[in-house]
Design a protein around this motif. Structure first.
Motif, short mmCIF file in Angstrom:
data_model
loop_
_atom_site.label_atom_id
_atom_site.label_comp_id
_atom_site.label_asym_id
_atom_site.label_seq_id
_atom_site.Cartn_x
_atom_site.Cartn_y
_atom_site.Cartn_z
N GLY A 277 -24.73 46.28 25.20
CA GLY A 277 -23.81 45.14 25.14
C GLY A 277 -22.59 45.37 26.04
N GLY B 154 -25.97 32.67 27.86
CA GLY B 154 -26.79 33.51 27.00
C GLY B 154 -27.04 34.91 27.54
N ASN B 155 -26.67 35.13 28.81
CA ASN B 155 -26.93 36.44 29.41
C ASN B 155 -26.30 37.59 28.64
OD1 ASN B 155 -27.57 36.74 32.86
ND2 ASN B 155 -28.06 34.95 31.64
C1 LIG Z 1 -15.06 33.04 24.13
C2 LIG Z 1 -16.38 33.72 24.42
C3 LIG Z 1 -17.51 32.97 24.60
C4 LIG Z 1 -18.71 33.58 24.86
N1 LIG Z 1 -19.84 32.81 25.03
C5 LIG Z 1 -21.00 33.41 25.28
C6 LIG Z 1 -22.19 32.63 25.42
O1 LIG Z 1 -22.18 31.41 25.30
N2 LIG Z 1 -23.34 33.26 25.69
C7 LIG Z 1 -23.39 34.63 25.82
O2 LIG Z 1 -24.47 35.16 26.07
N3 LIG Z 1 -22.30 35.38 25.69
C8 LIG Z 1 -21.10 34.81 25.41
N4 LIG Z 1 -19.98 35.59 25.28
C9 LIG Z 1 -20.08 37.05 25.45
C10 LIG Z 1 -20.74 37.69 24.24
O3 LIG Z 1 -20.18 37.14 23.06
C11 LIG Z 1 -20.50 39.21 24.27
O4 LIG Z 1 -20.92 39.75 25.51
C12 LIG Z 1 -21.29 39.86 23.15
O5 LIG Z 1 -20.89 39.33 21.90
C13 LIG Z 1 -21.06 41.34 23.17
O6 LIG Z 1 -21.68 41.91 22.04
P1 LIG Z 1 -21.38 43.41 21.68
O7 LIG Z 1 -22.15 43.68 20.42
O8 LIG Z 1 -21.61 44.29 22.85
O9 LIG Z 1 -19.80 43.49 21.42
P2 LIG Z 1 -18.94 42.77 20.33
O10 LIG Z 1 -19.56 41.49 19.89
O11 LIG Z 1 -17.54 42.78 20.86
O12 LIG Z 1 -19.04 43.74 19.08
C14 LIG Z 1 -18.30 44.94 19.04
C15 LIG Z 1 -18.00 45.18 17.57
O13 LIG Z 1 -17.44 46.47 17.41
C16 LIG Z 1 -16.37 46.41 16.52
N5 LIG Z 1 -15.51 47.58 16.78
C17 LIG Z 1 -14.69 47.78 17.82
N6 LIG Z 1 -14.10 48.96 17.71
C18 LIG Z 1 -14.58 49.54 16.57
C19 LIG Z 1 -14.36 50.79 15.94
N7 LIG Z 1 -13.53 51.72 16.45
N8 LIG Z 1 -15.02 51.04 14.81
C20 LIG Z 1 -15.89 50.14 14.28
N9 LIG Z 1 -16.14 48.94 14.85
C21 LIG Z 1 -15.50 48.65 15.98
C22 LIG Z 1 -15.71 45.09 16.81
O14 LIG Z 1 -14.94 44.65 15.75
C23 LIG Z 1 -16.94 44.21 17.05
O15 LIG Z 1 -17.40 43.63 15.84
C24 LIG Z 1 -18.77 34.98 24.98
C25 LIG Z 1 -17.62 35.73 24.79
C26 LIG Z 1 -16.44 35.11 24.51
C27 LIG Z 1 -15.21 35.98 24.29
#
Ligand SMILES: Cc1cc2nc3c(=O)[nH]c(=O)nc-3n(C[C@H](O)[C@H](O)[C@H](O)COP(=O)(O)OP(=O)(O)OC[C@H]3O[C@@H](n4cnc5c(N)ncnc54)[C@H](O)[C@@H]3O)c2cc1C
Length: 233
Positions: free
Chosen positions: A200, A215-216
């Protein structure tokens, strides 16, 4: 050995009027009746192009990009949004941050672009999209795909406004710990760091410079997250 960080400067920024301070669902949306013009006073894109490509096109312009619209478009903005509403645009103009002028010629002077070119840009747009098609950038096709029932109105009712627009609303970065196809984190020599996996937003090198479509980022997170879990197990 240090983990490798990659993807600096990669990711997705959305086109943003300088006064938007919140996510666009709270800040609101610019008027449909608008043109984006560059430092030469010319249109250079379909203003409704996909968010995946529009910021790249704006970034490719040399100099500032302006969103130009008229008072009718301002008054037609729906209420309820924090920044794109009729009163807020007026207060930005009163403060001198959004440019405002009684004529396009005067507006061009404030934008520091050629008055003749800006007038020609707006005249051409007025003669095309509001009554038919946009042969240069095919915006009518985008509007049609979005289900727009009517074309945008002409930009013809002063005062006219210009708001600086730039790629600024951050959606996601593609930067982080460099991973391989097993989601294993790599060190700066390209070797796997034993027992360390990332996915991610934390894992980088998968999505590349540009976001290529809706969605990427989520697809990357769930796909590489699953692979990381399997690899770790
Ligand atoms: C406004 C917005 C709109 C978006 N729209 C789209 C879309 O339409 N389509 C799409 O594909 N992508 C979209 N994205 C991007 C997508 O949401 C992210 O790339 C994706 O959610 C990343 O997932 P992740 O699990 O890597 O990180 P995150 O979803 O950021 O998850 C990381 C998690 O780790 C937790 N965390 C952080 N530090 C700690 C710690 N020290 N200890 C424990 N937990 C911790 C955080 O609270 C969080 O819950 C959008 C993003 C934004 C901001």
């Amino acid at each position: 050995m240090s983990a490798s960080i990659t993807g600096e400067g990669w990711g997705l920024l959305l086109p943003t009027a300088y006064f938007q301070r919140l996510h666009h669902w709270q800040s609101g949306f610019p008027p449909r009746s608008r043109v984006l013009v560059n430092a030469h006073g010319r249109r250079f894109m379909d203003e409704d192009a996909s968010y995946a490509v529009s910021s790249g096109i704006i970034s490719a312009q040399d100099g500032p990009v302006w969103m130009v619209f008229d008072d009718r478009a301002r008054r037609d903005l729906p209420p309820g949004y924090a920044h794109w509403n009729a009163d807020h645009v007026l207060s930005e103009a009163d403060a001198g941050r959004t440019l405002r002028a009684g004529t396009l010629e005067e507006l061009a002077g404030k934008m520091n672009v050629s008055a003749d070119t800006l007038q020609a840009t707006v005249d051409r747009w007025n003669a095309q999209l509001p009554t038919g098609e946009d042969p240069e950038f095919l915006r009518h096709e985008t509007l049609s795909a979005k289900g727009a029932a009517e074309p945008p109105a002409k930009i013809a009712t002063g005062p006219f406004f210009a708001a600086r627009t730039l790629p600024a609303e951050l959606v996601c970065t593609h930067a982080g710990l460099e991973i391989d196809s097993s989601a294993a984190v790599l060190d700066v020599r390209g070797d796997r760091v034993p027992g360390l996996f990332a996915a991610g937003e934390a894992g980088a090198g998968v999505l590349g410079f540009r976001y290529v479509g809706g969605g990427n980022a989520v697809a990357n997170a769930v796909t590489m997250g699953r692979i990381a879990g399997r690899s770790a197990a």
